[in-house]
Design a protein around this motif. Sequence first.
Motif, PDB file in Angstrom:
ATOM      1  N   VAL A  89       0.842  -1.202   0.000  1.00 21.00           N
ATOM      2  CA  VAL A  89       0.000   0.000   0.000  1.00 21.00           C
ATOM      3  C   VAL A  89       0.876   1.250   0.000  1.00 21.00           C
ATOM      4  N   TYR A  90       1.919   1.227   0.841  1.00 16.07           N
ATOM      5  CA  TYR A  90       2.866   2.333   0.869  1.00 16.07           C
ATOM      6  C   TYR A  90       3.481   2.539  -0.513  1.00 16.07           C
ATOM      7  N   LEU A  91       3.829   1.434  -1.160  1.00 16.77           N
ATOM      8  CA  LEU A  91       4.476   1.498  -2.468  1.00 16.77           C
ATOM      9  C   LEU A  91       3.521   2.064  -3.526  1.00 16.77           C
ATOM     10  N   LEU A  92       2.271   1.647  -3.493  1.00 16.77           N
ATOM     11  CA  LEU A  92       1.296   2.141  -4.472  1.00 16.77           C
ATOM     12  C   LEU A  92       1.046   3.640  -4.290  1.00 16.77           C
ATOM     13  N   ILE A  93       1.010   4.093  -3.029  1.00 17.21           N
ATOM     14  CA  ILE A  93       0.858   5.536  -2.770  1.00 17.21           C
ATOM     15  C   ILE A  93       2.039   6.304  -3.342  1.00 17.21           C
ATOM     16  N   LEU A  94       3.245   5.742  -3.164  1.00 18.39           N
ATOM     17  CA  LEU A  94       4.452   6.389  -3.677  1.00 18.39           C
ATOM     18  C   LEU A  94       4.428   6.462  -5.202  1.00 18.39           C
ATOM     19  N   ILE A  95       3.972   5.397  -5.847  1.00 16.08           N
ATOM     20  CA  ILE A  95       3.864   5.407  -7.316  1.00 16.08           C
ATOM     21  C   ILE A  95       2.885   6.483  -7.766  1.00 16.08           C
ATOM     22  N   GLY A  96       1.741   6.593  -7.055  1.00 16.05           N
ATOM     23  CA  GLY A  96       0.765   7.629  -7.374  1.00 16.05           C
ATOM     24  C   GLY A  96       1.361   9.021  -7.286  1.00 16.05           C
ATOM     25  N   GLU A  97       2.151   9.284  -6.239  1.00 12.47           N
ATOM     26  CA  GLU A  97       2.798  10.585  -6.102  1.00 12.47           C
ATOM     27  C   GLU A  97       3.780  10.837  -7.237  1.00 12.47           C
ATOM     28  N   MET A  98       4.512   9.809  -7.610  1.00  9.05           N
ATOM     29  CA  MET A  98       5.503   9.947  -8.685  1.00  9.05           C
ATOM     30  C   MET A  98       4.820  10.283 -10.010  1.00  9.05           C
ATOM     31  N   VAL A  99       3.785   9.533 -10.350  1.00  8.52           N
ATOM     32  CA  VAL A  99       3.090   9.755 -11.626  1.00  8.52           C
ATOM     33  C   VAL A  99       2.442  11.131 -11.649  1.00  8.52           C
ATOM     34  N   PHE A 100       1.876  11.534 -10.519  1.00  5.76           N
ATOM     35  CA  PHE A 100       1.170  12.808 -10.455  1.00  5.76           C
ATOM     36  C   PHE A 100       2.106  14.003 -10.587  1.00  5.76           C
ATOM     37  N   HIS A 101       3.279  13.917  -9.980  1.00  3.61           N
ATOM     38  CA  HIS A 101       4.164  15.080  -9.913  1.00  3.61           C
ATOM     39  C   HIS A 101       5.266  15.098 -10.959  1.00  3.61           C
ATOM     40  N   GLN A 102       5.605  13.946 -11.535  1.00  7.40           N
ATOM     41  CA  GLN A 102       6.692  13.895 -12.502  1.00  7.40           C
ATOM     42  C   GLN A 102       6.172  13.434 -13.862  1.00  7.40           C
ATOM     43  N   SER A 103       6.984  13.607 -14.879  1.00  5.89           N
ATOM     44  CA  SER A 103       6.586  13.230 -16.238  1.00  5.89           C
ATOM     45  C   SER A 103       6.625  11.719 -16.411  1.00  5.89           C
ATOM     46  N   LEU A 104       5.991  11.242 -17.493  1.00  4.75           N
ATOM     47  CA  LEU A 104       5.996   9.805 -17.788  1.00  4.75           C
ATOM     48  C   LEU A 104       7.401   9.290 -18.069  1.00  4.75           C
ATOM     49  N   TYR A 105       8.266  10.192 -18.495  1.00  8.47           N
ATOM     50  CA  TYR A 105       9.661   9.797 -18.766  1.00  8.47           C
ATOM     51  C   TYR A 105      10.309   9.196 -17.517  1.00  8.47           C
ATOM     52  N   TYR A 106       9.976   9.726 -16.347  1.00  7.20           N
ATOM     53  CA  TYR A 106      10.489   9.198 -15.076  1.00  7.20           C
ATOM     54  C   TYR A 106       9.498   8.237 -14.418  1.00  7.20           C
ATOM     55  N   SER A 107       8.216   8.459 -14.622  1.00  8.31           N
ATOM     56  CA  SER A 107       7.192   7.686 -13.908  1.00  8.31           C
ATOM     57  C   SER A 107       7.141   6.224 -14.336  1.00  8.31           C
ATOM     58  N   ILE A 108       7.235   5.977 -15.636  1.00 10.58           N
ATOM     59  CA  ILE A 108       7.135   4.591 -16.130  1.00 10.58           C
ATOM     60  C   ILE A 108       8.279   3.725 -15.612  1.00 10.58           C
ATOM     61  N   PRO A 109       9.562   4.158 -15.759  1.00 10.23           N
ATOM     62  CA  PRO A 109      10.659   3.357 -15.169  1.00 10.23           C
ATOM     63  C   PRO A 109      10.523   3.205 -13.650  1.00 10.23           C
ATOM     64  N   PHE A 110      10.027   4.256 -12.992  1.00  9.06           N
ATOM     65  CA  PHE A 110       9.845   4.206 -11.540  1.00  9.06           C
ATOM     66  C   PHE A 110       8.833   3.128 -11.164  1.00  9.06           C
ATOM     67  N   ALA A 111       7.704   3.067 -11.892  1.00  9.15           N
ATOM     68  CA  ALA A 111       6.666   2.076 -11.608  1.00  9.15           C
ATOM     69  C   ALA A 111       7.166   0.660 -11.872  1.00  9.15           C
ATOM     70  N   LEU A 112       7.901   0.478 -12.962  1.00 12.53           N
ATOM     71  CA  LEU A 112       8.444  -0.850 -13.283  1.00 12.53           C
ATOM     72  C   LEU A 112       9.451  -1.287 -12.229  1.00 12.53           C
ATOM     73  N   THR A 113      10.310  -0.355 -11.822  1.00  8.89           N
ATOM     74  CA  THR A 113      11.294  -0.664 -10.771  1.00  8.89           C
ATOM     75  C   THR A 113      10.590  -1.014  -9.460  1.00  8.89           C
ATOM     76  N   SER A 114       9.505  -0.295  -9.173  1.00 11.07           N
ATOM     77  CA  SER A 114       8.739  -0.566  -7.950  1.00 11.07           C
ATOM     78  C   SER A 114       8.165  -1.973  -7.965  1.00 11.07           C
ATOM     79  N   TYR A 115       7.642  -2.398  -9.104  1.00  3.99           N
ATOM     80  CA  TYR A 115       7.069  -3.742  -9.204  1.00  3.99           C
ATOM     81  C   TYR A 115       8.143  -4.814  -9.025  1.00  3.99           C
ATOM     82  N   VAL A 116       9.289  -4.582  -9.668  1.00  2.00           N
ATOM     83  CA  VAL A 116      10.400  -5.535  -9.520  1.00  2.00           C
ATOM     84  C   VAL A 116      10.846  -5.581  -8.063  1.00  2.00           C
ATOM     85  N   ALA A 117      10.933  -4.418  -7.395  1.00  4.43           N
ATOM     86  CA  ALA A 117      11.332  -4.359  -5.989  1.00  4.43           C
ATOM     87  C   ALA A 117      10.314  -5.081  -5.113  1.00  4.43           C
TER      88      ALA A 117
END
Length: 394
Positions: A89-117
């Motif tokens: 849940v903490y991780l999903l909230i963090l992904i939401g913040e990332m996507v909302f505040h940063q561009s897809l250029y950073y958000s997509i790799p961030f989300a993929l890295t989060s899933y792998v982590a």
Amino acid sequence: MVMNDFMDKKMPRAILCTLLIMIPLFSVDNQLKLWELYILVMIYVVIQYFRDFVMQVNLYSRKGLFFLIGQLILLSVIMTIDQSFISQVYLLILIGEMVFHQSLYYSIPFALTSYVAFVTGKWIAFDFPPISTMSFIIPRITEFLVIMAFSYLVKVSISQKQQLENAYEKMKTTSLKLEEKIIIQERKRFAREMHDSIGHSFSTSLIGLNAVQKLIEKEPKEAMKLLKHIHENLEIGLYRVRKSVRELQDSHFFVDFQNAVEALLEETIQQTDVKIDVKINVEEKWMNSLQEIVVYRALQEGLTNGLRHGEATMFVFRLFIVGNSLVFYLSDNGKGFKSSDSTLGFGLIAMKERVKELNGKLTLHSNKSYLGGVDIIIELPRMDSNFNKVQSIG
């Protein structure tokens, strides 16, 4: 990108409250390293608090990006200890913040890295079970995709709303400047009229009075004759003053009403990129100044409400004559509203009062309109030429 007050101030509080509420839930499952887990989670929450309320980090900036990445690294460590799925849940909230505040250029790799982590962390937390045992975790990628998509849609929606607000403010400013320009033009026209006609009469009369002063003793008959002529000249001047005042009162508010309306529509299209289908079929000088103002203000208010509150993207505007009445019709494809008097905004109430003053009729249709949003229909009877005249001077 500037977001609204809710996302920038109230959302961080909601996120912090959610993180705090989730902390006791870690003890529900049989955690092997509960105290280590609590220490790391508390560190994470403290970082979140300092980030948003002490340092007030701008998450749209590069510094904000580094904070989000650092929090992801800490969560990755937490997930290697957590034997529940609360840290997800903490991780999903963090992904939401990332996507909302940063561009897809950073958000997509961030989300993929989060899933792998997440997958790697659970694999470690459950003491390296075989892949067949871990297979139930794989479908959870849908949760990551849903959170990412939802956050992005919220971001786009708020961004569009902000752009619409900016366009509305710009349109409002432009409209006021246009109105001011029209008033100045009308004042200049009246000043020229006063100078050319009335000023000439008064100037010649003053010259004549100076001549009378010189003739009154030597040639009284000639002076009386000249004085009579001056009196007639002043009467003509007074008549012109009265006539000009009446014409100013009766004159149309706009130098050219149709051009003023077309300018308003053009500005709206340019500033907001909406489509407006326009047809105006009214004879020149059919309307008087009061009717022009009512129509212009109704168009202004209708466009503003449709854009700002209804989020409309298309309008249909018609102005035509039926029998002995002027008909104003404006329709939009927005969200509509409840059309009871108790829910009408100040602008619509003012519109209703203006129409009533001219013995007209205002009708509002919401969600049953031609385009699906709001219909504004105004009927104004033809007005007697003396309706808005003032009494003559003198």
